[in-house]
Structures are given as structure tokens and as C-alpha cells.
Design a protein around this motif. Structure first.
Motif, short mmCIF file in Angstrom:
data_model
loop_
_atom_site.label_atom_id
_atom_site.label_comp_id
_atom_site.label_asym_id
_atom_site.label_seq_id
_atom_site.Cartn_x
_atom_site.Cartn_y
_atom_site.Cartn_z
N LEU A 36 0.81 -1.22 0.00
CA LEU A 36 0.00 0.00 0.00
C LEU A 36 0.85 1.28 0.00
CD1 LEU A 36 -2.86 1.16 -0.02
CD2 LEU A 36 -2.85 1.06 2.48
N PRO A 37 1.93 1.38 0.81
CA PRO A 37 2.70 2.63 0.78
C PRO A 37 3.19 2.99 -0.62
CG PRO A 37 3.34 1.31 2.67
CD PRO A 37 2.44 0.45 1.83
N GLU A 38 3.72 2.02 -1.36
CA GLU A 38 4.21 2.29 -2.71
C GLU A 38 3.06 2.72 -3.62
OE1 GLU A 38 6.62 0.08 -6.38
OE2 GLU A 38 6.21 -0.99 -4.52
N THR A 39 1.91 2.09 -3.46
CA THR A 39 0.75 2.43 -4.29
C THR A 39 0.26 3.85 -4.00
OG1 THR A 39 0.13 0.10 -4.19
CG2 THR A 39 -1.51 1.61 -5.06
N LEU A 40 0.43 4.28 -2.74
CA LEU A 40 0.04 5.63 -2.35
C LEU A 40 1.14 6.65 -2.62
CD1 LEU A 40 -1.70 4.87 1.07
CD2 LEU A 40 -2.84 5.55 -1.06
N PRO B 257 -13.44 -1.22 -14.46
CA PRO B 257 -12.91 -1.66 -15.75
C PRO B 257 -11.39 -1.87 -15.72
CG PRO B 257 -14.27 0.33 -15.95
CD PRO B 257 -13.99 0.13 -14.50
N ALA B 258 -10.91 -2.74 -16.57
CA ALA B 258 -9.46 -2.85 -16.79
C ALA B 258 -8.95 -1.50 -17.28
CB ALA B 258 -9.18 -3.95 -17.81
N ASP B 259 -7.93 -0.97 -16.62
CA ASP B 259 -7.48 0.40 -16.87
C ASP B 259 -6.01 0.38 -17.28
OD1 ASP B 259 -6.74 3.09 -16.75
OD2 ASP B 259 -8.06 3.53 -15.06
N GLU B 260 -5.73 0.79 -18.51
CA GLU B 260 -4.35 0.80 -19.01
C GLU B 260 -3.47 1.78 -18.23
OE1 GLU B 260 -2.80 -1.17 -21.12
OE2 GLU B 260 -4.67 -2.33 -21.23
N MET B 261 -4.07 2.82 -17.66
CA MET B 261 -3.28 3.76 -16.85
C MET B 261 -2.69 3.06 -15.63
SD MET B 261 -5.34 7.38 -16.81
CE MET B 261 -5.73 8.27 -18.31
N ILE B 262 -3.49 2.18 -15.01
CA ILE B 262 -3.00 1.44 -13.84
C ILE B 262 -1.93 0.44 -14.26
CG2 ILE B 262 -3.63 -0.29 -12.11
CD1 ILE B 262 -6.21 1.17 -11.68
N VAL B 263 -2.15 -0.26 -15.38
CA VAL B 263 -1.16 -1.21 -15.88
C VAL B 263 0.17 -0.51 -16.14
CG1 VAL B 263 -0.57 -2.78 -17.76
CG2 VAL B 263 -2.91 -2.73 -16.87
N ASP B 264 0.11 0.65 -16.77
CA ASP B 264 1.31 1.39 -17.10
C ASP B 264 2.05 1.84 -15.85
OD1 ASP B 264 3.03 2.86 -19.08
OD2 ASP B 264 2.25 4.60 -18.00
N ARG B 265 1.31 2.34 -14.85
CA ARG B 265 1.95 2.80 -13.61
C ARG B 265 2.53 1.64 -12.81
NH1 ARG B 265 0.49 8.10 -11.32
NH2 ARG B 265 -0.13 9.38 -13.09
N LEU C 17 3.78 -1.09 -14.06
CA LEU C 17 5.01 -1.49 -14.73
C LEU C 17 6.16 -0.54 -14.43
CD1 LEU C 17 3.62 -2.53 -18.23
CD2 LEU C 17 4.63 -4.05 -16.53
N LYS C 18 5.84 0.74 -14.25
CA LYS C 18 6.86 1.75 -13.99
C LYS C 18 7.11 1.98 -12.50
CE LYS C 18 5.86 4.25 -18.29
NZ LYS C 18 5.29 5.50 -18.89
N GLY C 19 6.35 1.28 -11.65
CA GLY C 19 6.51 1.48 -10.21
C GLY C 19 6.04 2.83 -9.73
N MET C 20 5.04 3.39 -10.40
CA MET C 20 4.53 4.71 -10.05
C MET C 20 3.29 4.57 -9.17
SD MET C 20 4.82 6.49 -13.82
CE MET C 20 4.03 8.02 -13.28
N PRO C 21 3.05 5.53 -8.26
CA PRO C 21 1.88 5.45 -7.38
C PRO C 21 0.58 5.66 -8.15
CG PRO C 21 3.02 7.54 -7.08
CD PRO C 21 3.90 6.71 -7.96
#
Length: 250
Positions: A44-48, A213-221, A223-227
Motif C-alpha cells: 500500500l505505501p508504494e501504491t500511495l 474496468p481494466a485500466d491501461e493507466m494502472i497497468v502502465d503505472r 510497470l513503472k513502479g509509479m503510485p
């Protein structure tokens, strides 16, 4: 009165992402929010977008090591409580505490009893508590958080995933945990699976509160380790989670 929401589900369903997006929604309110990462994997910390150095697991280790060295007249609960507040991460829109896991061996029953009492007092300081839990329900049987108003089970769009949600619902009843409402969120939903998910949930008697919905923005983040906390408003997952939050009265 504090409202406590716990998010659970099997690994890989995106429960931590849903937790982060619910916190994102709540952060725009004037409520006092406590986010708890109760998953030993500590995602969770990384996701936030937060950096966490110490966890409750570390404090439990400290107490296990030091409790026998403390004078008998010392209030051990007060010491442990002060240590817990030391690791509370105060963010601009919410506070975050990470459970982690103790690394040593031995019985933590005594420490867990202290922790229950401390958490009971801590949550009273907040309007909302949002907890990302580990997969399974063992954490409910330990009852570190005793009262859960809303349990949200995150599942994928498969029939097997929805049956997992059904089993979690039955396990909650068997454990006699103090859980109010049980809801299901189907995550990573496609146009092809949407209607089937709705029908299967209805057949199983599950309260389906949202289809994210399946969200490409989440998939992209991911993969890049972005919150995910700063996802733009036009994210289709953000839009749906905001609607779910409204249905929950958040």
C-alpha cells in the motif's frame, strides 16, 4: 463514530489498487482518515506514493526483546503505544500505519493483546479507517481490528473468483467476526465479461457494489513502479471507484 472499511480478496485481484483509489476519493473530504496496510507484503505505501521505514512488526520485535528487561512496575502498554505512534506516517490528506510482520520466532499473543487495545484507542481519533488486508481471513480471527463496518471483497471477473468471494462470506460467518456489511467489487472488468459477472454474482447471492474496468493507466503505472494516488480524474478506474464510494455513502 469511526467507520471502518476492510478490503480483502485473493492475491492478484488488485485489492491494494482499489484501497488506494478509495483513499484517493476520501482525501478530497474534510474527514480524518487512517489508512492501515495489514498485508505483510506491504504494497500500500508504494501504491500511495509513501516511504515507510518502520512497521508495527518492528515495534512488536522491540517489545518481545525488551519486555523482560523492563522494570515490573513500568506500564508496558504505554511504552508500546508510544512506539506505535512513532511509526505513524502523517501525510497531508491521511495518516498511514503499516503492520508489517515480526521477523523473530516465539509467541506474540501477549504483544497482540497489547496491540488490540492500542488500536481500539487509535481508531477512535479518526472518522474513517481504510484497511488493506492480506489474502484470506486469518487476520480477522486474530481480531487486531475488532469491528469492521464494511468488508469489501475484491475479485476478478471469473466465476472461480466470485466463488472465492462467496467462500469468504461464509468464512466470516463461521468465524463469528464483528463484520457489518459484505460487498463485492469485480476488478479488471471488460465489456465482454460485464453481464456474465453481474449474473453470476446474482446467482451466488453476492452484493456486487461495483465493476471496475481494466485500466491501461494502472497497468502502465504498475510497470513503472509509479503510485496510483495521483491518477488523473479521467482514469476509468478512478471514475468507477468514485461511484462505488458514493454508493457506500463515503
Amino acid at each position: 463514530m469511526t467507520r471502518t472499511i476492510a478490503i480483502t480478496g485473493k492475491g492478484g485481484t488488485g485489492k491494494t489498487a482499489i484501497t488506494a483509489l478509495l483513499i484517493r476519493h476520501l482525501a478530497s473530504s474534510n474527514q480524518e482518515i487512517l489508512a492501515i496496510d495489514a498485508d505483510p507484503d506491504t504494497n500500500l505505501p508504494e501504491t500511495l506514493g509513501c516511504e515507510v521505514e518502520r512497521t508495527i512488526g518492528d515495534m512488536k520485535e522491540f517489545m518481545m526483546t525488551e519486555r523482560d528487561n523492563l522494570p515490573p512496575d513500568v506500564n508496558k502498554e504505554s511504552i508500546f503505544e508510544s512506539k506505535i505512534y512513532e511509526i505513524l506516517n502523517e501525510m497531508p490528506k491521511y495518516d498511514l500505519i503499516v503492520m508489517g510482520r515480526p521477523e523473530g520466532s516465539g509467541c506474540y499473543c501477549y504483544i497482540n493483546n497489547l496491540l488490540r487495545g492500542i488500536m481500539d484507542k487509535m481508531v477512535e481519533n479518526y472518522d474513517m479507517v481504510i484497511m488493506d488486508t492480506e489474502a484470506g481471513l486469518e487476520h480477522f480471527s486474530r481480531k487486531i481490528i475488532r469491528n469492521v463496518d464494511d468488508l469489501i471483497v475484491v475479485t476478478d471477473g471469473s466465476r472461480r473468483g466470485l466463488r472465492t468471494a462467496e467462500r469468504i462470506r461464509e468464512l466470516v460467518k463461521e468465524l463469528e467476526t464483528n463484520v457489518g456489511n459484505i460487498y463485492v467489487i469485480a476488478n479488471k472488468v471488460t465489456d465482454e465479461t460485464r453481464e456474465t459477472i453481474k449474473q453470476t454474482a446474482e446467482d451466488l447471492g453476492l452484493t456486487l457494489i461495483g465493476l471496475v474496468p481494466a485500466d491501461e493507466m494502472i497497468v502502465d503505472r504498475d510497470l513503472k513502479g509509479m503510485p496510483l494516488f495521483d491518477l488523473p480524474d479521467e482514469s476509468i478506474a478512478v471514475t468507477e471507484v468514485n461511484k462505488i464510494a458514493e454508493r457506500l455513502g463515503l
